[in-house]
Design a protein around this motif. Structure first.
Motif, PDB file in Angstrom:
ATOM      1  N   VAL A 148       5.368   4.498  -0.724  1.00  0.00           N
ATOM      2  CA  VAL A 148       4.163   4.359   0.094  1.00  0.00           C
ATOM      3  C   VAL A 148       3.426   3.064  -0.217  1.00  0.00           C
ATOM      4  CG1 VAL A 148       1.982   5.444   0.743  1.00  0.00           C
ATOM      5  CG2 VAL A 148       3.930   6.869   0.107  1.00  0.00           C
ATOM      6  N   ASP A 149       3.176   2.276   0.815  1.00  0.00           N
ATOM      7  CA  ASP A 149       2.377   1.069   0.662  1.00  0.00           C
ATOM      8  C   ASP A 149       0.920   1.496   0.533  1.00  0.00           C
ATOM      9  OD1 ASP A 149       1.859  -1.670   0.555  1.00  0.00           O
ATOM     10  OD2 ASP A 149       1.312  -1.693   2.672  1.00  0.00           O
ATOM     11  N   ARG A 150       0.202   0.787  -0.308  1.00  0.00           N
ATOM     12  CA  ARG A 150      -1.177   1.217  -0.557  1.00  0.00           C
ATOM     13  C   ARG A 150      -2.132   0.845   0.557  1.00  0.00           C
ATOM     14  NH1 ARG A 150      -4.687   0.738  -5.999  1.00  0.00           N
ATOM     15  NH2 ARG A 150      -6.447   1.087  -4.658  1.00  0.00           N
ATOM     16  N   MET A 151      -1.998  -0.396   1.048  1.00  0.00           N
ATOM     17  CA  MET A 151      -2.928  -0.879   2.065  1.00  0.00           C
ATOM     18  C   MET A 151      -2.292  -0.727   3.437  1.00  0.00           C
ATOM     19  SD  MET A 151      -5.520  -2.392   0.365  1.00  0.00           S
ATOM     20  CE  MET A 151      -6.026  -4.091   0.192  1.00  0.00           C
ATOM     21  N   MET A 152      -2.868   0.191   4.241  1.00  0.00           N
ATOM     22  CA  MET A 152      -2.327   0.402   5.585  1.00  0.00           C
ATOM     23  C   MET A 152      -3.474   0.711   6.526  1.00  0.00           C
ATOM     24  SD  MET A 152       1.129   2.655   5.077  1.00  0.00           S
ATOM     25  CE  MET A 152       0.288   3.822   4.050  1.00  0.00           C
ATOM     26  N   PRO A 153      -3.285   0.409   7.836  1.00  0.00           N
ATOM     27  CA  PRO A 153      -4.320   0.791   8.787  1.00  0.00           C
ATOM     28  C   PRO A 153      -4.358   2.316   8.957  1.00  0.00           C
ATOM     29  CG  PRO A 153      -2.427  -0.144   9.925  1.00  0.00           C
ATOM     30  CD  PRO A 153      -2.178  -0.315   8.463  1.00  0.00           C
ATOM     31  N   ASP A 171       2.411  19.375  -1.833  1.00  0.00           N
ATOM     32  CA  ASP A 171       3.686  18.650  -1.773  1.00  0.00           C
ATOM     33  C   ASP A 171       3.859  17.872  -3.076  1.00  0.00           C
ATOM     34  OD1 ASP A 171       5.812  16.977  -1.321  1.00  0.00           O
ATOM     35  OD2 ASP A 171       5.231  16.487   0.741  1.00  0.00           O
ATOM     36  N   GLN A 172       4.865  18.209  -3.880  1.00  0.00           N
ATOM     37  CA  GLN A 172       5.040  17.561  -5.185  1.00  0.00           C
ATOM     38  C   GLN A 172       6.149  16.515  -5.183  1.00  0.00           C
ATOM     39  OE1 GLN A 172       2.925  17.777  -7.650  1.00  0.00           O
ATOM     40  NE2 GLN A 172       1.722  19.152  -6.368  1.00  0.00           N
ATOM     41  N   THR A 173       6.602  16.113  -3.976  1.00  0.00           N
ATOM     42  CA  THR A 173       7.640  15.085  -3.884  1.00  0.00           C
ATOM     43  C   THR A 173       7.177  13.821  -4.620  1.00  0.00           C
ATOM     44  OG1 THR A 173       8.102  15.960  -1.704  1.00  0.00           O
ATOM     45  CG2 THR A 173       9.106  13.846  -2.251  1.00  0.00           C
ATOM     46  N   PRO A 174       8.045  13.222  -5.463  1.00  0.00           N
ATOM     47  CA  PRO A 174       7.634  12.013  -6.201  1.00  0.00           C
ATOM     48  C   PRO A 174       7.223  10.880  -5.263  1.00  0.00           C
ATOM     49  CG  PRO A 174       9.747  12.820  -6.997  1.00  0.00           C
ATOM     50  CD  PRO A 174       9.411  13.640  -5.792  1.00  0.00           C
ATOM     51  N   VAL A 175       6.179  10.142  -5.658  1.00  0.00           N
ATOM     52  CA  VAL A 175       5.668   9.046  -4.842  1.00  0.00           C
ATOM     53  C   VAL A 175       5.717   7.753  -5.647  1.00  0.00           C
ATOM     54  CG1 VAL A 175       3.616   8.073  -3.761  1.00  0.00           C
ATOM     55  CG2 VAL A 175       4.125  10.509  -3.483  1.00  0.00           C
ATOM     56  N   LEU A 176       6.263   6.710  -5.031  1.00  0.00           N
ATOM     57  CA  LEU A 176       6.197   5.371  -5.623  1.00  0.00           C
ATOM     58  C   LEU A 176       5.231   4.555  -4.773  1.00  0.00           C
ATOM     59  CD1 LEU A 176       7.167   3.050  -7.468  1.00  0.00           C
ATOM     60  CD2 LEU A 176       9.024   2.661  -5.861  1.00  0.00           C
ATOM     61  N   PHE A 177       4.188   4.082  -5.401  1.00  0.00           N
ATOM     62  CA  PHE A 177       3.197   3.263  -4.711  1.00  0.00           C
ATOM     63  C   PHE A 177       3.636   1.806  -4.721  1.00  0.00           C
ATOM     64  CE2 PHE A 177      -1.186   5.441  -4.672  1.00  0.00           C
ATOM     65  CZ  PHE A 177      -1.165   5.473  -3.292  1.00  0.00           C
ATOM     66  N   LEU A 178       3.475   1.144  -3.580  1.00  0.00           N
ATOM     67  CA  LEU A 178       3.698  -0.298  -3.518  1.00  0.00           C
ATOM     68  C   LEU A 178       2.349  -0.931  -3.258  1.00  0.00           C
ATOM     69  CD1 LEU A 178       6.794  -0.539  -1.177  1.00  0.00           C
ATOM     70  CD2 LEU A 178       6.739  -0.590  -3.673  1.00  0.00           C
ATOM     71  N   SER A 179       2.082  -2.024  -3.954  1.00  0.00           N
ATOM     72  CA  SER A 179       0.783  -2.629  -3.734  1.00  0.00           C
ATOM     73  C   SER A 179       0.816  -4.106  -4.018  1.00  0.00           C
ATOM     74  CB  SER A 179      -0.250  -1.963  -4.631  1.00  0.00           C
ATOM     75  OG  SER A 179      -1.410  -2.724  -4.639  1.00  0.00           O
ATOM     76  N   ALA A 180       0.022  -4.848  -3.228  1.00  0.00           N
ATOM     77  CA  ALA A 180      -0.116  -6.274  -3.477  1.00  0.00           C
ATOM     78  C   ALA A 180      -1.167  -6.485  -4.555  1.00  0.00           C
ATOM     79  CB  ALA A 180      -0.513  -6.996  -2.206  1.00  0.00           C
ATOM     80  N   LEU A 181      -1.916  -5.437  -4.861  1.00  0.00           N
ATOM     81  CA  LEU A 181      -2.941  -5.543  -5.891  1.00  0.00           C
ATOM     82  C   LEU A 181      -2.279  -5.294  -7.227  1.00  0.00           C
ATOM     83  CD1 LEU A 181      -5.319  -3.091  -4.091  1.00  0.00           C
ATOM     84  CD2 LEU A 181      -5.415  -5.562  -3.904  1.00  0.00           C
ATOM     85  N   GLY A 182      -2.650  -6.089  -8.225  1.00  0.00           N
ATOM     86  CA  GLY A 182      -1.966  -5.930  -9.493  1.00  0.00           C
ATOM     87  C   GLY A 182      -2.878  -5.595 -10.647  1.00  0.00           C
ATOM     88  N   GLU A 183      -4.161  -5.420 -10.352  1.00  0.00           N
ATOM     89  CA  GLU A 183      -5.090  -5.152 -11.440  1.00  0.00           C
ATOM     90  C   GLU A 183      -4.802  -3.802 -12.068  1.00  0.00           C
ATOM     91  OE1 GLU A 183      -8.406  -6.759 -12.223  1.00  0.00           O
ATOM     92  OE2 GLU A 183      -7.349  -8.533 -11.525  1.00  0.00           O
ATOM     93  N   VAL A 184      -5.144  -3.721 -13.334  1.00  0.00           N
ATOM     94  CA  VAL A 184      -4.892  -2.486 -14.066  1.00  0.00           C
ATOM     95  C   VAL A 184      -5.619  -1.318 -13.410  1.00  0.00           C
ATOM     96  CG1 VAL A 184      -4.937  -1.418 -16.304  1.00  0.00           C
ATOM     97  CG2 VAL A 184      -4.756  -3.882 -16.131  1.00  0.00           C
ATOM     98  N   GLU A 185      -6.871  -1.569 -12.979  1.00  0.00           N
ATOM     99  CA  GLU A 185      -7.639  -0.475 -12.364  1.00  0.00           C
ATOM    100  C   GLU A 185      -6.913   0.056 -11.129  1.00  0.00           C
ATOM    101  OE1 GLU A 185     -10.561  -3.728 -12.195  1.00  0.00           O
ATOM    102  OE2 GLU A 185      -8.777  -3.631 -13.420  1.00  0.00           O
TER     103      GLU A 185
END
Lengths: 223, 468
Positions: A50-55, A71-85
């Motif tokens: 899943v991309d983080r930033m979407m319309p 739904d407990q399906t594993p999720v991998l987040f994709l993001s252009a943001l790289g900050e720890v927060e």
């Protein structure tokens, strides 16, 4: 493996779908969080990417809704943001892993495969077995072809992770994150040195090498 | 300054408000003094009159009407301050300095009254001052009045009132003048600050307020504004710098990658290598580029955070140091370096753990890189006597000559454009940025001296405040 790719960038999505298909998976693409949610609710997926930033509905909102629905399906987040927060908020929203763009495709595949495997190994195992390599998680002993191998605690953890993901490529970043639990760039290939020490212990003197180097990706433990 | 605009100024408005408050307070005091004085004068007059009346009724009781009459005539001639009037029971006047009683029909035998009477002042003018007196019916039915003039008190009160009004007028005038003055001064000072703000708005980040160190609030505001602008300017400069650095650090590897790909393409076409090698080469370079890119981005973000630590947590620096030692020891020993660690327990710090891990990793990595085979690298984590937490990495490499240390620290602290090799020094810049964000500092020192034919070595220390 059925993978739902939720990504609004059409070009990135096309490349991802192609790459995942070539890696032997069945990817489906949804163009934003709202469509992603509809598609996910149909069920049958092993991993959501899943991309983080979407319309419309962003990644955080989508994953939060899915988790609320149980739904407990594993999720991998994709993001252009790289900050720890950002990683922390992503993981708090219910994501299982987090990858910052731009990423190496091998890294994406390795993480997606690691996520799906994690779900399979949900039951508590006391023994891990890959080929003639055996690990007793209770006694914390390792044997190969009946011969005991003496490992340092960290080497044991490293081997455990590799065995749990046997047959899959794992990247150096993944090892640093999952085995050492650190998120930083170690500059030199410190992980390689740890791997070669481990390799010396589990492969030296045996008929074939199990711990393989995967070019451009990382390492893979083969039976 | 025109008056209408003056009226809109805060200091002048405040002056007006205080003047109004003062005027109200002064009026209240005036009224109090007036009524207190008036009642005091009346009480005194009554006391005097009562005494005189007692004397006169005493004379009447003991010696009779005629004696009283004589006494009255004597007293009137002596020109004392009392007013007298004595009348027969039939109403005919016997003697006195007044012509008639203020009241004809008394309700009781003795009654107090305030009444005007006719008098002449020092210059012979006729006046009508007030008097306070008592009217008494004597045993024989005669009527006697004794009064005392209140004119002295009235004159005193008039003078007092006038003095108070004058004082109030002067205070109001001075207050207004002061208000205008203060307002103008403030206006001028604010104008100077406003000019700086306007200049900055128009893009001149170099504009600064004049600070006279007078310690007043406006001076403080000016100094604060200057500090803010310094910070802003530094941050703008570092962003610009980061931009330059990104361009610099990405252009060279991109150029290199392009050249390598071109050569690889030629080699592949000539059948000398296969295409996979070329692609692998390109991938490696791309990974390096990404690493560089991420480092520059991290530095820029840390610097933009301006001294605030992102996502701070309290954790034990000893654990971090131990993990780093464990992580780097094999790499160090692979290079033929003696690696050792000395870590005190319980070193709680507050900070961003991944960034601090990165900073520590960078200096360990640097030490390993610059120490020749046969040397030693030592990691130490301890609490300084000042209570601060210190990580230090000591190596036996060539070290940094004392005169160059300042420059090296500078290189830690900011991105340096003079770098020729991509990535070199960028790691140190990141250490600088991490330390700045954590309110820490970097110390450079000599290592242990000559060691295995090299030396004197370098000791890099990262000093951080301990968690509270």
């Amino acid at each position: 493996m059925r993978i739902l790719v939720v990504e609004d960038d059409a070009e990135a999505a096309t490349a991802m779908v192609r790459g995942l298909t070539e890696a032997g998976h069945e990817p489906t693409h949804a163009v934003d969080g709202a469509f992603g949610l509809l598609e996910a609710q149909k069920g049958g997926y092993d991993v959501y990417v899943v991309d983080r930033m979407m319309p419309r509905l962003d990644g955080i909102g989508m994953v939060e809704t899915l988790r609320k629905d149980g739904d407990q399906t594993p999720v991998l987040f994709l993001s252009a943001l790289g900050e720890v927060e950002d990683r922390v908020t992503g993981l708090n929203a219910g994501a299982d892993d987090y990858l910052v763009k731009p990423y190496a495709f091998s890294e994406l595949i390795a993480r997606v495969e690691a996520l799906s495997r994690r779900r399979e190994s949900g039951s508590v195992a006391t023994m891990l077995k890959v080929g003639d390599l055996e690990m007793n998680l209770i006694a914390r002993t390792v044997h190969r072809a009946g011969k005991e191998i003496d490992l340092q605690p960290r080497e044991f953890q490293l081997l455990e992770f590799l065995m749990r993901h046997a047959g899959q490529s794992v990247t150096r970043t993944m090892l640093l994150e999952k085995v050492w639990e650190y998120h930083f760039d170690p500059q030199t290939n410190v992980i390689d040195v740890h791997i070669s020490r481990l390799r010396a212990k589990i492969d030296k003197g045996f008929d074939h090498a199990m711990l393989q180097t995967v070019r451009g990706a990382g390492y893979r433990l083969e039976p | 300054m025109k008056l209408p605009s003056l009226l809109r100024r805060t200091p002048f408005r405040l002056t007006l408000l205080f003047l109004a408050l003062f005027a109200a307070a002064a009026s209240a005091i005036l009224a109090y003094v007036y009524f207190a004085s008036a009642s005091e004068a009346r009480i005194k007059a009554e006391r005097d009159v009562r005494g005189e009346m007692q004397v006169l009724t005493g004379i009447y009781k003991e010696r009779g009407f005629d004696a009283l009459n004589r006494a009255l005539i004597d007293r009137t001639l002596q020109d004392n301050s009392f007013l007298y009037l004595l009348k027969n029971p039939d109403g005919s006047q016997v003697t006195g300095s007044l012509t008639d009683f203020p009241i004809a029909e008394m309700e009781e035998n003795q009654q107090w009254i305030t009444f005007p009477f006719t008098d002449t002042d020092a210059e012979g003018r006729v006046t009508r001052p007030q008097a306070r007196g008592v009217q008494v019916r004597l045993a024989g039915g005669e009527m006697l009045l004794v009064g005392a003039s209140l004119s002295d008190t009235e004159a005193y009160l008039a003078r007092l009132t006038q003095a108070l009004w004058t004082a109030m007028g002067i205070v109001l005038l001075l207050g207004l003048a002061g208000g205008v003055l203060v307002s103008r001064n403030l206006e001028r000072a604010m104008g100077r600050l406003n000019k700086v703000v306007t200049a900055v708005q128009e893009g001149d980040l170099k504009a600064r307020a004049v600070v006279r160190n007078s310690g007043d609030e406006l001076d403080e505001l000016g100094a604060g504004l200057n500090t803010m602008l310094d910070r802003l300017e530094a941050s703008m400069a570092s962003i610009r710098h980061a931009g330059d650095a990104i361009a610099h650090d990405l252009r060279s590897p991109l150029t290199r990658m392009r050249a390598k790909l071109e050569v690889a393409l030629m080699d592949a076409e000539a059948g000398k290598i296969d295409g996979v090698d070329a692609v692998q080469l390109a991938l490696d370079e791309a990974d390096n580029l990404l690493k560089t890119f991420n480092t520059v981005l991290a530095i820029a973000r840390l610097q933009a955070a301006a001294g605030r630590t992102p996502d701070p947590k309290v954790f034990d620096a000893a654990d971090l140091a131990a993990d780093m030692a464990e992580l780097y020891e094999p790499a160090s020993e692979d290079k033929g370096l003696e690696f050792s660690a000395e870590i005190e327990r319980g070193l709680m710090i507050e900070g961003n753990q991944p960034f601090l891990a990165q900073a520590l990793a960078n200096i360990i990595d640097n030490a390993i890189k610059y120490t020749p085979t046969g040397g030693a690298v030592m990691l130490r984590a301890r609490r300084r006597s000042s209570g601060e937490i210190e990580f230090s990495v000591t190596d036996t490499g060539p070290g940094v000559p004392e005169e160059d240390r300042e420059r090296v620290i500078e290189r830690f602290v900011r991105l340096d454009n003079s770098r020729t090799e991509a990535g070199s020094g960028l790691g140190l810049s990141l250490v600088g940025a991490v330390m700045e964000a954590h309110g820490g500092r970097i110390l450079l020192d000599e290592g242990p001296g000559e060691y295995g034919g090299f030396g004197p070595g370098l000791r890099v220390a990262l000093v951080l405040p301990a968690a509270e």
